[in-house]
Motif scaffolding. Structure first.
Motif, PDB file in Angstrom:
ATOM      1  N   THR A  19      49.495  -2.472 -33.136  1.00  0.00           N
ATOM      2  CA  THR A  19      48.826  -1.907 -34.070  1.00  0.00           C
ATOM      3  C   THR A  19      49.570  -0.342 -34.430  1.00  0.00           C
ATOM      4  O   THR A  19      49.354   0.134 -35.615  1.00  0.00           O
ATOM      5  CB  THR A  19      47.567  -1.326 -33.430  1.00  0.00           C
ATOM      6  OG1 THR A  19      47.716  -0.647 -32.395  1.00  0.00           O
ATOM      7  CG2 THR A  19      46.721  -2.669 -33.293  1.00  0.00           C
ATOM      8  N   GLU A  29      44.374   0.661 -36.527  1.00  0.00           N
ATOM      9  CA  GLU A  29      42.964   0.845 -35.418  1.00  0.00           C
ATOM     10  C   GLU A  29      42.291   1.846 -36.226  1.00  0.00           C
ATOM     11  O   GLU A  29      42.660   3.029 -36.787  1.00  0.00           O
ATOM     12  CB  GLU A  29      43.637   1.563 -34.406  1.00  0.00           C
ATOM     13  CG  GLU A  29      44.064   0.200 -33.437  1.00  0.00           C
ATOM     14  CD  GLU A  29      44.832   0.841 -32.215  1.00  0.00           C
ATOM     15  OE1 GLU A  29      45.314   0.047 -31.457  1.00  0.00           O
ATOM     16  OE2 GLU A  29      44.960   1.956 -31.999  1.00  0.00           O
ATOM     17  N   LEU A 259      37.389   3.310 -30.177  1.00  0.00           N
ATOM     18  CA  LEU A 259      37.659   2.220 -31.111  1.00  0.00           C
ATOM     19  C   LEU A 259      36.699   1.220 -30.818  1.00  0.00           C
ATOM     20  O   LEU A 259      36.766   0.309 -29.769  1.00  0.00           O
ATOM     21  CB  LEU A 259      39.160   1.699 -30.921  1.00  0.00           C
ATOM     22  CG  LEU A 259      39.625   0.666 -31.718  1.00  0.00           C
ATOM     23  CD1 LEU A 259      39.861   1.031 -33.177  1.00  0.00           C
ATOM     24  CD2 LEU A 259      41.067   0.120 -31.032  1.00  0.00           C
TER      25      LEU A 259
END
Length: 286
Positions: A19, A29, A259
């Protein structure tokens, strides 16, 4: 089971690396700042003996863009244990925080509460807390500071009102010391992260290193003031709220962010992310 946990740890590292290096929007993200740096919006305090929403002696406050657990308005601590609950429950997520401990405790605080706070995972709701309840049913990612000498590793585990499985063993004691991780003496900043995948596996990560892993959290054990008609023993803990503690020691948080790993897993959707691990088709946008 140990192989499964190890594989998940590696998978988490792989997600982190890819990511950061890919420009693909499906890999970017989208971290949610739970603390906005300005005020306690979206958070609700609850102290032992006081109704939810009452911020006793302004214990939880924001100063210089830091979320503080402060005891400047106390002459002594009288077991007014507090918790600050975030508004949204989550099931699969990464929770990341940067914290530091003050150098001195508060008169009246217990020895075990010195330089002691915690990220409370899979918490019961603040609404279900009893008036005299001291701690919520939750899994505590324990945040500890050293006492100047000796070992006092941060990232340990406490389990108010619940049990977990480590390896093949069900642990029913309140706090355990499964590992000899890092001890941080002084008031330096420390970064920690919890990787929470429902009730399948939870990892404690300190400064990038996974220091503890366990599975199958379940409600159980005695907890003063708990309404056992609402919170039923034997129920798997698959999701819940996030909270931080107030146990008599100054603690400061520079950031708390999350997240969400639960989302739309349909690649045709506009909001598909390849790091989601739990599908939520109702969230899909086309």
């Amino acid at each position: 089971m140990r192989l499964l946990i190890f594989t998940l740890v590696l998978a988490g590292i792989t997600i982190y690396v890819t990511t950061r290096t890919s420009s693909d929007s499906t890999k970017q993200e989208e971290w949610i700042p739970l603390f906005n740096g300005n005020d306690l919006a979206d958070w609700t305090p609850k102290f032992t003996g006081f109704p939810k929403g009452e911020n006793y002696r302004s214990t939880f406050r924001v100063s210089d863009s830091l979320l503080q657990v402060s005891y400047s308005e106390y002459d002594t601590f009288r077991n007014e244990f507090g918790h600050l609950f975030y508004k949204t429950p989550y099931s699969h997520y990464r929770l990341r925080a940067i914290y530091r401990m003050g150098l001195e405790g508060t008169p009246g605080g217990a020895d075990w509460a010195f330089a002691n706070n915690g990220l409370m995972l899979h918490c019961q709701s603040v609404e279900s807390m009893g008036l005299e309840q001291e701690f919520p049913v939750s899994i505590e990612f324990q945040l500890l500071g050293g006492k100047g000498s000796g070992e006092r590793p941060t990232g340990n585990l406490c389990t108010p009102g619940c049990h977990v499985v480590v390896g093949d063993t069900l642990y029913t004691t309140h706090c355990t010391d499964f590992y000899k991780g890092p001890t941080f003496h002084g008031d330096q900043w420390v970064e920690v992260e919890a990787l929470v995948l429902g009730d399948s596996v939870i990892h404690h990560i300190v400064e990038g290193d996974t220091v503890l892993s366990y599975i199958k959290p379940v409600i159980g054990g005695e907890l003063k003031g708990l309404d056992t008609t609402q919170i039923i023993a034997g129920t798997p803990m698959t999701e819940g709220y996030i909270a931080i503690q107030a146990e008599s020691h100054l603690t400061e948080f520079k950031s708390i962010e999350l997240l969400d790993l639960c989302g739309c897993m349909d690649k045709k959707a506009k909001n598909y992310k390849d790091y989601y691990v739990k599908d939520a088709p109702e969230r899909c946008i086309y």
